[in-house]
Enzyme design. Sequence first.
Site, PDB file in Angstrom:
ATOM      1  N   LYS A 246      32.443  52.657 -43.219  1.00 25.45           N
ATOM      2  CA  LYS A 246      31.171  52.442 -42.506  1.00 25.45           C
ATOM      3  C   LYS A 246      30.217  53.544 -42.958  1.00 25.45           C
ATOM      4  CE  LYS A 246      29.007  51.607 -38.083  1.00 25.45           C
ATOM      5  NZ  LYS A 246      27.736  52.156 -38.570  1.00 25.45           N
ATOM      6  N   ARG A 251      21.045  49.297 -44.188  1.00 26.78           N
ATOM      7  CA  ARG A 251      21.477  47.971 -44.602  1.00 26.78           C
ATOM      8  C   ARG A 251      20.410  47.335 -45.483  1.00 26.78           C
ATOM      9  NH1 ARG A 251      24.722  44.593 -41.184  1.00 26.78           N
ATOM     10  NH2 ARG A 251      25.537  42.887 -42.456  1.00 26.78           N
ATOM     11  N   ARG A 266      17.020  45.871 -42.937  1.00 22.54           N
ATOM     12  CA  ARG A 266      17.715  45.279 -41.793  1.00 22.54           C
ATOM     13  C   ARG A 266      16.750  44.474 -40.917  1.00 22.54           C
ATOM     14  NH1 ARG A 266      22.625  47.747 -39.016  1.00 22.54           N
ATOM     15  NH2 ARG A 266      22.926  46.442 -37.189  1.00 22.54           N
ATOM     16  N   GLU A 295      24.758  48.195 -48.209  1.00 27.48           N
ATOM     17  CA  GLU A 295      24.173  49.369 -47.570  1.00 27.48           C
ATOM     18  C   GLU A 295      23.840  50.398 -48.640  1.00 27.48           C
ATOM     19  OE1 GLU A 295      24.476  51.773 -43.440  1.00 27.48           O
ATOM     20  OE2 GLU A 295      25.311  49.804 -43.824  1.00 27.48           O
ATOM     21  N   PHE A 334      28.891  44.704 -50.030  1.00 25.05           N
ATOM     22  CA  PHE A 334      30.147  44.295 -49.399  1.00 25.05           C
ATOM     23  C   PHE A 334      30.222  42.811 -49.051  1.00 25.05           C
ATOM     24  CE2 PHE A 334      27.691  46.814 -46.208  1.00 25.05           C
ATOM     25  CZ  PHE A 334      27.185  45.767 -45.451  1.00 25.05           C
ATOM     26  N   ARG A 405      26.569  39.030 -33.522  1.00 24.59           N
ATOM     27  CA  ARG A 405      27.401  40.214 -33.310  1.00 24.59           C
ATOM     28  C   ARG A 405      28.687  39.746 -32.625  1.00 24.59           C
ATOM     29  NH1 ARG A 405      25.798  45.366 -33.153  1.00 24.59           N
ATOM     30  NH2 ARG A 405      23.619  44.804 -32.754  1.00 24.59           N
ATOM     31  N   LYS A 411      33.426  47.810 -35.699  1.00 27.54           N
ATOM     32  CA  LYS A 411      33.136  49.150 -36.220  1.00 27.54           C
ATOM     33  C   LYS A 411      33.925  50.189 -35.451  1.00 27.54           C
ATOM     34  CE  LYS A 411      28.814  49.113 -33.553  1.00 27.54           C
ATOM     35  NZ  LYS A 411      27.344  49.174 -33.622  1.00 27.54           N
TER      36      LYS A 411
END
Length: 545
Positions: A246, A251, A266, A295, A334, A405, A411
């Site tokens: 992380k 982002r 983002r 990111e 990613f 989400r 995370k």
Amino acid sequence: MEFAEFSRICENIEGISGRLEMIETIAAVLPRLSDDELPVFVRFVMGRVFPDWSPLKLGIGPNLLYEAVGYVAGKKRDGVIAAVNETGDVGLAVERLLATKSQTSFFTEPLTLTGVHADCTRIAMTDGSRSQREKLRIVEGLLGNAGSLEGRYLSRLLLEELRIGVGEGNARDAVARAFDVDVALVAHAHQALNDLGEVAMLARQGEEALREVRIEPFRPVKMMLAQQGTIGEMVADHGAVAVEYKYDGTRFQFHKVGSECRMYSRKLEDVTVAVPDVIEVLDRAIPHDVIVDGEVIAVKDGRPRPFQFVLQRFRRKHEVEEAIGRVDLVPHVFDILYLDGETLIDLPFSERRRTLEDTLPVYVAPQWVSDDLSRLEQIYADALDAGHEGVMLKTLDAPYTPGVRGKNWIKIKPAVDTLDLVVIGAEWGEGRRARLFGSFLLACQQEGELLPVGKVATGLSDDQLAAIYDVLKDLVIAGKGKEVVIEPAVVFEVGYAEIQKSPNYASGYALRFPRFVRVREDKGVDEVETMDGMLARYERQLKSV
């Protein structure tokens, strides 16, 4: 549809407390709208003027609105502010003022839904040295033609805070109900197009039109989001999971078709001009048409630098070359959403990862797959030792769900839990901070509403308070005594000891020992914690006792 009718519909919805009745009310309106009106109505009823992916922004703050209202109502600016302070609501104050407006010399004509949208587009496209004057003139024209009830919802819409409780979920369900289509197809099309107004047009055509929706390059989609969890829970629920670092960065979403490349933040802002070095390395590395998710981190001597260094670059519009020499940025990709005309978001993550590795030989974020708790804990420790925030755990069979989400991405970070919350109010400080805001009222979101969850006053230096004041001073909507109401726009990351039930706030919950961590300039209001997320955290606390 005349804007007066839209306003009456909003007034009706504002008085509805039940979700199902609200959905039925909206659904009853949609089929009778014209093709020009339908997408505008759907966006407007959610308090939005343009699609989320659109680069157009209104850029109207409370001060410009107050000046326009004062001119039309024949009041001084202080009188407008006094009315807003008395009601605590811009819309209600404008409604009251327009009921007795004195500028009767206007040639008034009925406002229409599409006409208001056209004027909003003119406002958003106005730039240059005289842009504020021109924006003010257009807003004065709108308000001059508005009746009192229209003024309530027009003024709120211009601030993009309609306050009638219609979030994406309610609007999505209303579209499905209105045109008798599967709500899952509406949701999926919305994820790909990032515009529920356009999705409503497709729903009118039928389910086949919704099934044909594909992601389009240079129309950014919302990014898939993670929630907090534990390594043990993920392994127990899913067995082997993918683990990645992380990063403490920003982002991005990178789009490429042929020789054209663009990068979005983002918040879906186009940041291509700010990061030409990152664009160049990704362009050289990827020989395909793609949309990838990743990111960017700032580095020095091979070690990641704090998040703020990345923001220095992402916010920059001028003297970019000089900034490149000061801040080195490295992308870590990613996920892949689109490849050579094919939408990939419905594929399992493991397949998307293989495609990503085949497509991009460099700059792919390292990943490990394991169901061994000790192995996963060691990777977590290695991530922290390398200077990263923690790790991400991802289920291998999950699709990419834009804007969601969920439990498919978790995370893991050390130390204090944090929440992203929006500032909706503030209190003036005391002593040497008397000319600054000393504490801030914070809110989470739930279906178009912002629910207060507490105040934060600790963790802020004098310099930080001064910087935050400079941002918030032009967003003040109303004030009474030491308290002010802030237009929701600025997101704080806040640490806390625990979440507890509280009758003091409309959410029914409050943060214990909240502490300011940082301003999340990379996040918009629609990304703050939801009430459901707050409740999930509260339930996890109870289980851990």
